[in-house]
Design an enzyme around this catalytic site. Structure first.
Site, PDB file in Angstrom:
ATOM      1  N   GLY A 150     -86.605  22.089 -27.869  1.00 35.02           N
ATOM      2  CA  GLY A 150     -86.655  20.976 -26.927  1.00 35.02           C
ATOM      3  C   GLY A 150     -85.766  21.263 -25.726  1.00 35.02           C
ATOM      4  O   GLY A 150     -85.422  22.405 -25.430  1.00 35.02           O
ATOM      5  N   ARG A 151     -85.372  20.204 -25.034  1.00 40.47           N
ATOM      6  CA  ARG A 151     -84.572  20.386 -23.821  1.00 40.47           C
ATOM      7  C   ARG A 151     -83.266  21.133 -24.097  1.00 40.47           C
ATOM      8  O   ARG A 151     -82.847  21.996 -23.323  1.00 40.47           O
ATOM      9  CB  ARG A 151     -84.274  19.018 -23.193  1.00 40.47           C
ATOM     10  CG  ARG A 151     -85.474  18.338 -22.552  1.00 40.47           C
ATOM     11  CD  ARG A 151     -85.092  16.981 -22.005  1.00 40.47           C
ATOM     12  NE  ARG A 151     -86.175  16.341 -21.272  1.00 40.47           N
ATOM     13  CZ  ARG A 151     -87.123  15.603 -21.827  1.00 40.47           C
ATOM     14  NH1 ARG A 151     -87.116  15.425 -23.145  1.00 40.47           N
ATOM     15  NH2 ARG A 151     -88.063  15.050 -21.102  1.00 40.47           N
ATOM     16  N   ILE A 152     -82.595  20.780 -25.200  1.00 40.97           N
ATOM     17  CA  ILE A 152     -81.315  21.416 -25.511  1.00 40.97           C
ATOM     18  C   ILE A 152     -81.528  22.857 -25.967  1.00 40.97           C
ATOM     19  O   ILE A 152     -80.879  23.788 -25.469  1.00 40.97           O
ATOM     20  CB  ILE A 152     -80.551  20.613 -26.577  1.00 40.97           C
ATOM     21  CG1 ILE A 152     -80.224  19.213 -26.058  1.00 40.97           C
ATOM     22  CG2 ILE A 152     -79.262  21.338 -26.969  1.00 40.97           C
ATOM     23  CD1 ILE A 152     -79.702  18.265 -27.131  1.00 40.97           C
ATOM     24  N   THR A 231     -75.295  21.568 -33.496  1.00 35.95           N
ATOM     25  CA  THR A 231     -75.062  20.415 -32.613  1.00 35.95           C
ATOM     26  C   THR A 231     -76.232  19.449 -32.721  1.00 35.95           C
ATOM     27  O   THR A 231     -76.433  18.622 -31.840  1.00 35.95           O
ATOM     28  CB  THR A 231     -74.894  20.866 -31.145  1.00 35.95           C
ATOM     29  OG1 THR A 231     -76.043  21.627 -30.751  1.00 35.95           O
ATOM     30  CG2 THR A 231     -73.636  21.706 -30.965  1.00 35.95           C
ATOM     31  N   ALA A 232     -77.012  19.562 -33.803  1.00 33.92           N
ATOM     32  CA  ALA A 232     -78.190  18.700 -33.998  1.00 33.92           C
ATOM     33  C   ALA A 232     -77.781  17.449 -34.773  1.00 33.92           C
ATOM     34  O   ALA A 232     -77.260  16.491 -34.195  1.00 33.92           O
ATOM     35  CB  ALA A 232     -79.287  19.481 -34.714  1.00 33.92           C
ATOM     36  N   ARG A 233     -77.997  17.454 -36.075  1.00 39.74           N
ATOM     37  CA  ARG A 233     -77.593  16.366 -36.958  1.00 39.74           C
ATOM     38  C   ARG A 233     -77.011  16.982 -38.225  1.00 39.74           C
ATOM     39  O   ARG A 233     -77.503  18.006 -38.714  1.00 39.74           O
ATOM     40  CB  ARG A 233     -78.784  15.457 -37.307  1.00 39.74           C
ATOM     41  CG  ARG A 233     -79.203  14.535 -36.171  1.00 39.74           C
ATOM     42  CD  ARG A 233     -78.145  13.483 -35.869  1.00 39.74           C
ATOM     43  NE  ARG A 233     -78.567  12.500 -34.888  1.00 39.74           N
ATOM     44  CZ  ARG A 233     -78.338  12.591 -33.590  1.00 39.74           C
ATOM     45  NH1 ARG A 233     -77.729  13.654 -33.100  1.00 39.74           N
ATOM     46  NH2 ARG A 233     -78.725  11.623 -32.764  1.00 39.74           N
ATOM     47  N   GLU A 262     -70.292  11.339 -41.600  1.00 39.97           N
ATOM     48  CA  GLU A 262     -69.419  11.093 -40.448  1.00 39.97           C
ATOM     49  C   GLU A 262     -68.899   9.668 -40.481  1.00 39.97           C
ATOM     50  O   GLU A 262     -69.639   8.757 -40.856  1.00 39.97           O
ATOM     51  CB  GLU A 262     -70.197  11.337 -39.140  1.00 39.97           C
ATOM     52  CG  GLU A 262     -70.686  12.757 -38.981  1.00 39.97           C
ATOM     53  CD  GLU A 262     -71.530  12.963 -37.716  1.00 39.97           C
ATOM     54  OE1 GLU A 262     -71.710  11.986 -36.952  1.00 39.97           O
ATOM     55  OE2 GLU A 262     -72.008  14.085 -37.496  1.00 39.97           O
ATOM     56  N   HIS A 281     -68.759  14.983 -33.235  1.00 41.99           N
ATOM     57  CA  HIS A 281     -70.047  14.528 -32.717  1.00 41.99           C
ATOM     58  C   HIS A 281     -69.892  14.130 -31.244  1.00 41.99           C
ATOM     59  O   HIS A 281     -70.333  13.054 -30.812  1.00 41.99           O
ATOM     60  CB  HIS A 281     -70.583  13.357 -33.537  1.00 41.99           C
ATOM     61  CG  HIS A 281     -72.075  13.224 -33.469  1.00 41.99           C
ATOM     62  ND1 HIS A 281     -72.842  12.775 -34.516  1.00 41.99           N
ATOM     63  CD2 HIS A 281     -72.969  13.495 -32.476  1.00 41.99           C
ATOM     64  CE1 HIS A 281     -74.122  12.751 -34.171  1.00 41.99           C
ATOM     65  NE2 HIS A 281     -74.217  13.177 -32.937  1.00 41.99           N
ATOM     66  N   ALA A 283     -70.535  16.430 -28.513  1.00 39.82           N
ATOM     67  CA  ALA A 283     -71.101  17.429 -27.611  1.00 39.82           C
ATOM     68  C   ALA A 283     -71.652  16.827 -26.326  1.00 39.82           C
ATOM     69  O   ALA A 283     -71.566  17.434 -25.259  1.00 39.82           O
ATOM     70  CB  ALA A 283     -72.191  18.222 -28.327  1.00 39.82           C
TER      71      ALA A 283
END
Length: 323
Positions: A150-152, A231-233, A262, A281, A283
């Site tokens: 995706g974008r990231i 850096t996703a989930r 978390e 969390h 980023a």
């Protein structure tokens, strides 16, 4: 008048969007518990959620609700089918945080590859050259696997290529021809790709298909000495399997912006491992990133209430086809 409920106050860039609308009755909460959240949204036309859950119970508690806007691009706290059944638009701030998160992913990778945190602590503690040596690695010439395009993920792939890495991309929703045209290798089998990768960077959404995508078998398939960046989930990675791979030395290290639970629990074994770099969390939470997310998230609510929802920001655009 439209009533809009925020789970907490937005940065000023977002609050200004609402302030310019005299027809909006804005209610700002402060990390409400479930009961307070349900009570606040019972007559709301729109909500803007941070960590508040918009599950089926919350949807049932809000009969007037027309739009749920998420700060950022993740929506795993929203029960999308329940919203779709009711014709409630679920909105995300697409394009708001890809730059910030991609830069953060590179920061975590470099911190692990160059052992920035534990060497910094060693020097500040009165040492100089670590007794066991530096044990750092270059990125140039190594192979990277980007999971999620995706974008990231697209940005991260470009950044890794700028470090002269050989970049492969795995995303079943993108044509291999598109990935190759962008200058990367397209791969289809996760475990085969893991066996070739020195660096694995995760950028896929959390779903039943990606829950514990990185499990014991996946880590066993990874190339020895590899680095994982997430850096996703958090639940995309099995924490137990990750800890095992780190403790055994199979992985060089991990850079994590997200955890399976978390905030981090005091006994979390990841907190005591020297080859792990963790951020909370955060980023996407640069000054610029937060301003972008706040503006877009606020505007998404107003656009839906004004009858001009942007389909590119919708998780469930199919509701627009209803009569």
């Amino acid at each position: 008048m439209f009533k809009v409920v925020l789970g907490r106050k937005l940065p000023e860039a977002g609050m200004a969007v609402f302030a310019a609308r005299p027809d909006v009755d804005l209610v700002v909460l402060d990390n409400p518990d479930v009961a307070a959240w349900h009570a606040a949204i019972r007559d709301a036309d729109g909500t803007l959620c941070w960590l508040e859950r918009m599950d089926r119970a919350a949807v049932a508690a809000a009969p007037r609700l027309r739009v749920v806007s998420r700060i950022g691009v993740g929506y795993d706290t929203v029960e999308v089918p329940a919203c779709t059944e009711r014709g409630i638009a679920v909105m995300v701030a697409n394009g708001s945080n890809d730059l910030s998160v991609a830069e953060h992913a590179l920061m975590l990778l470099l911190a692990v590859a160059r052992r920035a945190v534990d060497i910094d602590q060693h020097v500040k503690g009165g040492g100089w050259w670590p007794p066991g040596g530096l044990r750092m690695v270059d990125l140039a010439g190594r192979r990277a696997l980007v999971v999620g395009y995706g974008r990231i993920g697209t940005r991260v792939a470009r950044y890794l290529k700028a470090f002269h890495m050989d970049v492969a991309v795995l995303d079943p929703f993108y044509s291999p021809h598109r990935i190759v045209a962008d200058g990367f290798r397209a791969v289809r089998d996760l475990h085969t790709a893991l066996a070739e990768a020195d660096v694995v960077s995760l950028h896929c959404p959390l779903s039943p298909a990606t829950h514990h995508l990185m499990n014991q078998a996946a880590f066993a398939a990874m190339k020895p000495g590899g680095i994982l960046v997430n850096t996703a989930r958090g639940p995309v990675v099995s924490q137990a399997a990750l800890v095992e791979a780190l403790r055994s030395g199979h992985l060089m290290g991990a850079g994590l912006d997200v955890l399976e639970v978390e905030p981090a629990e005091p006994g979390n074994p990841l907190l005591s491992l020297p080859n792990v770099v963790i951020s909370p969390h955060s980023a996407a939470s640069t000054v610029e990133g937060m301003d972008r997310m706040a503006r877009i998230s606020a505007q998404n609510i107003l656009d839906v209430l004004d009858g001009r929802a942007d389909p590119s920001m919708m998780v469930n655009p199919e509701i627009l086809q209803r009569g």
